[in-house]
Design a protein around this motif. Structure first.
Motif, PDB file in Angstrom:
ATOM      1  N   TRP A   1       3.927   5.683  -5.500  1.00 31.02           N
ATOM      2  CA  TRP A   1       3.907   5.647  -6.965  1.00 31.02           C
ATOM      3  C   TRP A   1       2.948   6.695  -7.533  1.00 31.02           C
ATOM      4  N   TYR A   2       1.807   6.861  -6.867  1.00 33.16           N
ATOM      5  CA  TYR A   2       0.791   7.800  -7.341  1.00 33.16           C
ATOM      6  C   TYR A   2       0.830   9.153  -6.621  1.00 33.16           C
TER       7      TYR A   2
ATOM      8  N   LEU B   1       0.824  -1.199   0.000  1.00 30.06           N
ATOM      9  CA  LEU B   1       0.000   0.000   0.000  1.00 30.06           C
ATOM     10  C   LEU B   1       0.868   1.263   0.000  1.00 30.06           C
ATOM     11  N   GLU B   2       1.937   1.268   0.788  1.00 30.19           N
ATOM     12  CA  GLU B   2       2.848   2.416   0.817  1.00 30.19           C
ATOM     13  C   GLU B   2       3.562   2.585  -0.523  1.00 30.19           C
TER      14      GLU B   2
END
Length: 107
Positions: free
Chosen positions: A18-19, A12-13
């Motif tokens: 990335w986004y 999740l991190e």
């Protein structure tokens, strides 16, 4: 199960970075479902079978909806102040909640 949760959080991190997003972890003992999202009062005891409750201020809460509102508010406070509700695994930036402005140098 602890290793699976750690792996999920790591993914999740990674995806958040990335986004261009940030993952904010709230302390597991934060009383999100017992804290009134309207007035901030903390209920004393609340067994898990209690799904709705009424605060002294008169607001009736669904336990899960109330917890979601409190967690959102805690995450927004972290974003605004730059400090964590709990220590993060790695803190690439951010400031202490005590210091909100950058220090100025006097020439």
């Amino acid at each position: 199960s602890d290793a699976a949760w750690s792996q999920f959080r790591s993914m999740l991190e990674y995806k958040a970075a990335w986004y261009g997003r940030e993952v904010i972890a709230i302390d597991r003992w934060f009383p999100s479902s017992k804290l009134c999202s309207s007035c901030g009062a903390l209920a004393d005891e609340m067994p898990l079978n209690v799904r709705t409750w009424t605060c002294d201020c008169g607001t009736t809460h669904d336990r899960d909806v109330n917890a979601a509102k409190n967690l959102l508010a805690a995450g927004q406070a972290v974003t605004a102040c730059g400090a964590g509700v709990r220590p993060q695994r790695s803190s690439p930036g951010g400031q202490s909640a005590m210091k909100q402005e950058t220090s100025r140098r006097e020439p």
